[in-house]
Design an enzyme around this catalytic site. Sequence first.
Site, PDB file in Angstrom:
ATOM      1  N   GLU B  50       0.857  -1.185   0.000  1.00 41.28           N
ATOM      2  CA  GLU B  50       0.000   0.000   0.000  1.00 41.28           C
ATOM      3  C   GLU B  50       0.889   1.229   0.000  1.00 41.28           C
ATOM      4  O   GLU B  50       1.795   1.333   0.825  1.00 41.28           O
ATOM      5  CB  GLU B  50      -0.827   0.037   1.292  1.00 41.28           C
ATOM      6  CG  GLU B  50      -2.261  -0.363   1.142  1.00 41.28           C
ATOM      7  CD  GLU B  50      -3.024  -0.182   2.452  1.00 41.28           C
ATOM      8  OE1 GLU B  50      -3.040   0.940   2.996  1.00 41.28           O
ATOM      9  OE2 GLU B  50      -3.578  -1.190   2.928  1.00 41.28           O
ATOM     10  N   ASP B  61      -6.674   8.538  10.301  1.00 39.45           N
ATOM     11  CA  ASP B  61      -5.304   8.202  10.702  1.00 39.45           C
ATOM     12  C   ASP B  61      -4.911   8.766  12.056  1.00 39.45           C
ATOM     13  O   ASP B  61      -5.260   9.892  12.409  1.00 39.45           O
ATOM     14  CB  ASP B  61      -4.318   8.697   9.638  1.00 39.45           C
ATOM     15  CG  ASP B  61      -4.359   7.811   8.406  1.00 39.45           C
ATOM     16  OD1 ASP B  61      -4.182   6.588   8.565  1.00 39.45           O
ATOM     17  OD2 ASP B  61      -4.595   8.329   7.303  1.00 39.45           O
TER      18      ASP B  61
END
Lengths: 384, 262
Positions: B50, B61
């Site tokens: 990724e 996040d």
Amino acid sequence: MALSDPTPEGRFGEFGGRFVPETLVPACRLIEEAFSEAWLDPAFRAELDGLLTNYAGRPSPVTECPTLSEELGLRLLLKREDLNHTGSHKINNVLGQALLARRMGKSRLLAETGAGQHGVATATAAALLGMECCVYMGEVDVARQELNVFRMRLLGAEVRTAMSGSRTLKDAINEAMRDWVATVEDSYYCLGSVMGPHPYPFMVRTFQEVIGTEARRQCEELLGGVPDVVCASVGGGSNAIGIFSGFVDSDAQLVGVEPAGGAAVGRGVPGVVHGSASYLMQDEFGQVLEAESISAGLDYPGVGPEHSYLAATGRARYESVTDAEVVEAFQLLSRTEGIIPALEPAHALAWVSRERESLAGGSVLLNLSGRGDKDVAQMMEILS
Amino acid sequence: MNGPGLVENALRERRERGGKALVPYVTGGLGDDWTATVEAVAAAGADVIEIGIPFSDPVMDGPTIQEANDRSLRAGATPPGILDALGGLDVGVPLVVMTYYNIAFRMGLKRFAASLAAAGVSGCILPDLPLEETGPWAQAADESGVETILLAAPTTPDDRLPAICERSRGFVYGVGLLGVTGVRAELASSACRIAERLKAVTDRPVLVGVGVGTPGQAVEVSRHGDGVVVGSAVVQRMLDGAGPEGVASLVADFRRALDDAY
């Protein structure tokens, strides 16, 4: 005809929607269902109306401004949301959402705040209803609005400082959303403006429509009709959508006033952040720009999706004013009418003052969304 | 797109051999040597990698990836710059991009999908684009042959899981806990639970990420799914200045642990 309802997907035209992590989608759906039910429940409405009347002090009056009207050469009316309990229009929305949160069995209110007005209102509702409260506020705003930080703590809320990014409202929202992703099972996110994922823009608008409903009736009494212009400041846009809602079906011009340093409608292009598609100040690659405004409450690079829709359809127009014009307007209203406005509605007044020639002879209803007590320390520095 | 793409094939192949998949996450544009890190991570045993394209407001996040985003953006990283750099790599495993929807929206969905394909990127994860909003993007991605990987969360009701699995391509990303990305001391029980719930309704590979930060946690959760995504632990190494070899050695630890256990 009132403001139109969003589509089942939460769209106002091409704007709105529900752009949140999967973790939050079920929570948004539950809030949507709970709100629809509650709004149709006479007991919920009666409890909310009771609080708005007996706790928040509604209805708020509309005040004529004889001295300033003469000075500007127009008839200026102020919708006095500054006289509400906690000092701004934010309480209208917060009481509604806090009652909804309690009805949904949530024990903790989560909020973001810029100038601190929404944070204070949320902390107030939490104290009233015996709920926990956690408010995120950018580090820059904590410094320039320390009185409101103290107020929130006094009311029993925990204030957490957002240290990321521009350390203002945008980043407080990021932190509140991150908190909500982790605490969604027992926390209710009490969003402060007509933004975020569906159903927030629609729900917050519905709770703020009381401003427009009252103002329409008050204008009928005072003017025998509607004013020529209805104006309000726009950050996320909840006070503006509230007052616009009473006049969208009339001939009144609707004008939203943004800070020059946070003019999402004026300078933005469509984008997606914080849960909805709307005009957004961003760079060519889609990175959100940092707004820069004297007013912590309007220091936001986005805007509620329904304002983008009203701008796109031409029903409302959006103007911007500079910090210097706002400082002038802040003093102008204080001096001429004995009303110290918050810096946020001072934006709307700055626009009226600048446009006095084109507005000459007409009537202008301005939503005075909050009082200036919270801003006097900052203004003392600026003016000394 | 018709049939499984490169990502899904690679993960199915790993599963058919009886193994568990390892998908490390590398922040694009973080440090001058980030492309060398991608190469080293591939060589250390990643099945798919990724690549994070930084966004200014990454609400899914935690602190580690936020810090990586900020550093990368301050160093001048841009989506086209990162994709150009990826286009010049040949690491031998499929690449997927993880970013937020506004990055794709701003470039234009068709153009963004075509840019991914042109850079040799096989898949894309947009964590703020849930099933109901995914239509226009998924169509553009399908047309460019890019696999759209959807997320399922601990809060997702059972009756919603099949639709997510149906629309997802490559794999289904099970979110391991209620919260944002980041390493946790213990593996949350919700990580195993989401893997089990997904496995019960789909034949597509099921990987768990968010809160999977140690080789031991990767082994534990993989008992219930087909493998793991490891983000913050890898990115923390990058932030610490471990360099390509230092990051690769962590990835090799995960690989070894999974291979020893399965």
